[in-house]
Design a protein around this motif. Structure first.
Motif, PDB file in Angstrom:
ATOM      1  N   PRO A 179       0.826  -1.213   0.000  1.00 23.84           N
ATOM      2  CA  PRO A 179       0.000   0.000   0.000  1.00 23.84           C
ATOM      3  C   PRO A 179       0.853   1.253   0.000  1.00 23.84           C
ATOM      4  O   PRO A 179       2.006   1.243   0.442  1.00 23.84           O
ATOM      5  CB  PRO A 179      -0.806  -0.121   1.298  1.00 23.84           C
ATOM      6  CG  PRO A 179       0.043  -0.972   2.178  1.00 23.84           C
ATOM      7  CD  PRO A 179       0.739  -1.944   1.276  1.00 23.84           C
ATOM      8  N   ASP A 180       0.290   2.320  -0.499  1.00 29.01           N
ATOM      9  CA  ASP A 180       0.982   3.607  -0.537  1.00 29.01           C
ATOM     10  C   ASP A 180       0.689   4.364   0.758  1.00 29.01           C
ATOM     11  O   ASP A 180      -0.352   4.996   0.920  1.00 29.01           O
ATOM     12  CB  ASP A 180       0.521   4.428  -1.743  1.00 29.01           C
ATOM     13  CG  ASP A 180       1.431   5.608  -2.020  1.00 29.01           C
ATOM     14  OD1 ASP A 180       1.880   6.233  -1.039  1.00 29.01           O
ATOM     15  OD2 ASP A 180       1.701   5.903  -3.185  1.00 29.01           O
ATOM     16  N   TRP A 181       1.625   4.288   1.696  1.00 22.57           N
ATOM     17  CA  TRP A 181       1.445   4.942   2.992  1.00 22.57           C
ATOM     18  C   TRP A 181       1.436   6.460   2.846  1.00 22.57           C
ATOM     19  O   TRP A 181       0.814   7.164   3.664  1.00 22.57           O
ATOM     20  CB  TRP A 181       2.541   4.506   3.949  1.00 22.57           C
ATOM     21  CG  TRP A 181       2.323   3.140   4.500  1.00 22.57           C
ATOM     22  CD1 TRP A 181       2.814   1.968   4.018  1.00 22.57           C
ATOM     23  CD2 TRP A 181       1.516   2.794   5.631  1.00 22.57           C
ATOM     24  NE1 TRP A 181       2.383   0.915   4.787  1.00 22.57           N
ATOM     25  CE2 TRP A 181       1.589   1.390   5.788  1.00 22.57           C
ATOM     26  CE3 TRP A 181       0.755   3.539   6.541  1.00 22.57           C
ATOM     27  CZ2 TRP A 181       0.924   0.713   6.803  1.00 22.57           C
ATOM     28  CZ3 TRP A 181       0.090   2.869   7.563  1.00 22.57           C
ATOM     29  CH2 TRP A 181       0.172   1.477   7.680  1.00 22.57           C
ATOM     30  N   SER A 182       2.113   6.999   1.856  1.00 25.35           N
ATOM     31  CA  SER A 182       2.114   8.449   1.664  1.00 25.35           C
ATOM     32  C   SER A 182       0.715   8.945   1.364  1.00 25.35           C
ATOM     33  O   SER A 182       0.307  10.018   1.815  1.00 25.35           O
ATOM     34  CB  SER A 182       3.065   8.834   0.519  1.00 25.35           C
ATOM     35  OG  SER A 182       4.357   8.335   0.743  1.00 25.35           O
ATOM     36  N   ALA A 183      -0.022   8.166   0.567  1.00 20.47           N
ATOM     37  CA  ALA A 183      -1.410   8.527   0.265  1.00 20.47           C
ATOM     38  C   ALA A 183      -2.314   8.249   1.458  1.00 20.47           C
ATOM     39  O   ALA A 183      -3.197   9.052   1.802  1.00 20.47           O
ATOM     40  CB  ALA A 183      -1.893   7.745  -0.957  1.00 20.47           C
ATOM     41  N   ALA A 184      -2.100   7.101   2.117  1.00 22.79           N
ATOM     42  CA  ALA A 184      -2.943   6.731   3.253  1.00 22.79           C
ATOM     43  C   ALA A 184      -2.859   7.743   4.378  1.00 22.79           C
ATOM     44  O   ALA A 184      -3.835   7.953   5.118  1.00 22.79           O
ATOM     45  CB  ALA A 184      -2.524   5.359   3.768  1.00 22.79           C
TER      46      ALA A 184
ATOM     47  N   PHE B 122      -2.990  10.881   4.516  1.00 24.82           N
ATOM     48  CA  PHE B 122      -3.994  11.952   4.501  1.00 24.82           C
ATOM     49  C   PHE B 122      -5.323  11.469   5.071  1.00 24.82           C
ATOM     50  O   PHE B 122      -5.963  12.157   5.879  1.00 24.82           O
ATOM     51  CB  PHE B 122      -4.183  12.471   3.070  1.00 24.82           C
ATOM     52  CG  PHE B 122      -3.006  13.238   2.548  1.00 24.82           C
ATOM     53  CD1 PHE B 122      -2.807  14.560   2.917  1.00 24.82           C
ATOM     54  CD2 PHE B 122      -2.084  12.649   1.701  1.00 24.82           C
ATOM     55  CE1 PHE B 122      -1.718  15.278   2.449  1.00 24.82           C
ATOM     56  CE2 PHE B 122      -0.997  13.354   1.219  1.00 24.82           C
ATOM     57  CZ  PHE B 122      -0.813  14.669   1.601  1.00 24.82           C
ATOM     58  N   TRP B 123      -5.759  10.271   4.645  1.00 27.26           N
ATOM     59  CA  TRP B 123      -7.026   9.736   5.166  1.00 27.26           C
ATOM     60  C   TRP B 123      -6.910   9.404   6.651  1.00 27.26           C
ATOM     61  O   TRP B 123      -7.866   9.614   7.412  1.00 27.26           O
ATOM     62  CB  TRP B 123      -7.419   8.479   4.393  1.00 27.26           C
ATOM     63  CG  TRP B 123      -7.580   8.668   2.919  1.00 27.26           C
ATOM     64  CD1 TRP B 123      -6.924   7.992   1.934  1.00 27.26           C
ATOM     65  CD2 TRP B 123      -8.469   9.575   2.241  1.00 27.26           C
ATOM     66  NE1 TRP B 123      -7.333   8.414   0.702  1.00 27.26           N
ATOM     67  CE2 TRP B 123      -8.289   9.387   0.855  1.00 27.26           C
ATOM     68  CE3 TRP B 123      -9.396  10.526   2.683  1.00 27.26           C
ATOM     69  CZ2 TRP B 123      -8.993  10.117  -0.089  1.00 27.26           C
ATOM     70  CZ3 TRP B 123     -10.105  11.261   1.742  1.00 27.26           C
ATOM     71  CH2 TRP B 123      -9.905  11.063   0.372  1.00 27.26           C
TER      72      TRP B 123
ATOM     73  N   MET C  67      -3.271  17.968   0.783  1.00 29.76           N
ATOM     74  CA  MET C  67      -3.320  18.580   2.114  1.00 29.76           C
ATOM     75  C   MET C  67      -4.431  19.616   2.182  1.00 29.76           C
ATOM     76  O   MET C  67      -5.211  19.659   3.147  1.00 29.76           O
ATOM     77  CB  MET C  67      -1.978  19.230   2.448  1.00 29.76           C
ATOM     78  CG  MET C  67      -1.942  19.873   3.837  1.00 29.76           C
ATOM     79  SD  MET C  67      -0.457  20.856   4.146  1.00 29.76           S
ATOM     80  CE  MET C  67      -0.821  22.316   3.141  1.00 29.76           C
ATOM     81  N   ALA C  68      -4.523  20.450   1.144  1.00 34.32           N
ATOM     82  CA  ALA C  68      -5.563  21.483   1.127  1.00 34.32           C
ATOM     83  C   ALA C  68      -6.956  20.862   1.085  1.00 34.32           C
ATOM     84  O   ALA C  68      -7.887  21.340   1.750  1.00 34.32           O
ATOM     85  CB  ALA C  68      -5.354  22.415  -0.068  1.00 34.32           C
TER      86      ALA C  68
END
Length: 409
Positions: A202-207, A209-210, A366-367
């Motif tokens: 999984p892409d932790w960088s994307a996760a 934010f959620w 982020m925004a």
């Protein structure tokens, strides 16, 4: 794209995309092993550029378009050189072509980009990885193809060290040996890439934010039970469930898959930071977490968090410390920008406003997440930038209950 985003409580389950960092490396190693790789549905722009570039390895005088992908450029420059493709020209966005390439690769400025002038040589490579570790990863993947052995010697502590570990792991997976030394790595020449099953994670960088959104929502309404935001990680190997609770509240995310691959992603430390954000956070190894963690810190009332090791982030898709400070300040946060750090003092709420993505996918995300937590709406210019790493970000946000309007496509 200009979006107007309205405060919303998100609920339901979102599945994060596969790791972009891992897939870049797998595409390259599998191509060198003679394997073909199917891309995931709706792949990130960066992945599409790497896949397209690899198809040009056998094309005479290729023009290799890298878009805004630093991984594509820095990974493939040494590879094309190792394969003797000195007729290649690499192009990309103006911002990409300004980003550092800290190795003596003999590049020549061309009207459309960067021209190769020489094949890759074996031997000792001495370089800095203080601004980026991607060139080192590119050399680690290319040097084993040369007849002679090589050594990489780093002149300073590398940034993004977990990504170098990931490169070495993928190389081993494909039968290529690199040996760690006191100052870097030793690479035997004449090695052959072997076919192997596709590694996914999984892409932790994307996760991140959620996970930040879910955690802040729980902090604001700890009594909520049935309308939680859950983050589901794609199943990769042996399924397992990890549960995270806030007090005695329900779990807010599920994880499936290979623990080793998960641990190769330094960004998985986001889970520890959400449990207990320390007063000082060094971003050297996990630079992509600055954006979600800065938003999280901005909404921890009365707590001050200093993010250090941020200087090299000024050379990313945007000047990220400046962009983070500008966006959060415009929305009502207390942010002090310093040359190498950001200092954020949490407030009870953000008021909304008008912000720009600065041409950066992570600033746009982020925004967007900040907008869900503001008291008023947020108008975001440059929302299309999310396609660089997460094309379905806005679609997923809407599916979770995020309210938004497209003011300008």
């Amino acid at each position: 794209m200009i979006l107007r985003l309205h405060p919303s409580r998100l609920c339901g389950s979102v599945t994060v995309p596969p790791s972009k960092s891992l897939l870049h490396r797998e595409l390259i190693c599998r191509r060198l092993a003679g394997q073909t790789t199917s891309l995931p549905p709706r792949p990130a722009d960066d992945i599409r550029y790497t896949a397209a570039a690899l198809r040009l390895l056998d094309t005479p005088s290729p023009t290799v378009c890298c878009g805004d992908s630093g991984s594509t450029l820095r990974f493939l420059l040494p590879l094309f050189m190792a394969l003797g493709r000195t007729d290649a020209v690499f192009t990309g966005s103006p911002r990409l072509l300004q980003r550092p390439i800290p190795a003596e690769l003999g590049l020549r400025a061309a009207p459309s980009g960067l021209a190769l002038t020489q094949p890759l040589r074996s031997g000792t490579w001495t370089l800095s990885a203080a601004a980026t570790s991607q060139v080192v990863s590119g050399l680690l993947m290319a040097l084993p193809l040369l007849p002679g052995s090589s050594d990489i010697m780093l002149t300073d502590k590398p940034v993004s060290r977990p990504y170098l570990d990931m490169t070495c792991h993928v190389l081993r997976h494909h039968g290529v040996t690199v040996t760690g030394t006191d100052g870097g790595w030793h690479i035997d020449g004449g090695q052959t890439y072997r076919p192997a099953p596709l590694l996914t994670a999984p892409d932790w960088s994307a996760a991140a934010f959620w996970l930040v959104l879910s955690h802040v929502q729980q902090q604001r309404d700890p009594a909520a039970k049935g309308d939680l935001l859950r983050v589901a990680f794609p199943d990769t190997e042996k399924p397992e469930i990890d549960r995270k609770k806030i007090g005695n509240k329900s779990e807010i995310f599920e994880i499936h898959g290979n623990k080793l691959l998960r641990n190769l992603h330094g960004d998985s430390i986001i889970l520890s930071y959400l449990d207990d954000l320390p007063p000082c956070v060094d971003m050297t190894d996990t630079p992509d977490l600055l954006m979600p963690l800065a938003l999280y810190a901005a909404l921890q009332p009365g707590r001050t968090t200093r993010f250090t090791g941020c200087g090299f982030l000024r050379g990313k898709e945007s000047d990220r410390p400046a962009a983070v400070a500008h966006v959060l300040h415009a929305l009502g946060a207390q942010v002090l920008e310093e040359p190498e750090s950001l200092v954020i003092t949490g407030v009870s709420g953000l008021h909304g406003g008008c912000v720009d993505s600065f041409g950066d996918h992570r600033i746009a995300m982020m925004a967007g997440c900040a907008a869900m937590l503001c008291d008023g709406s947020v108008t975001l210019t440059g929302g299309e930038q999310v396609s660089k790493s997460y094309p379905d970000f806005w679609k997923d946000m809407e599916a979770l209950g995020g309210r938004m309007e497209v003011l300008e496509p």
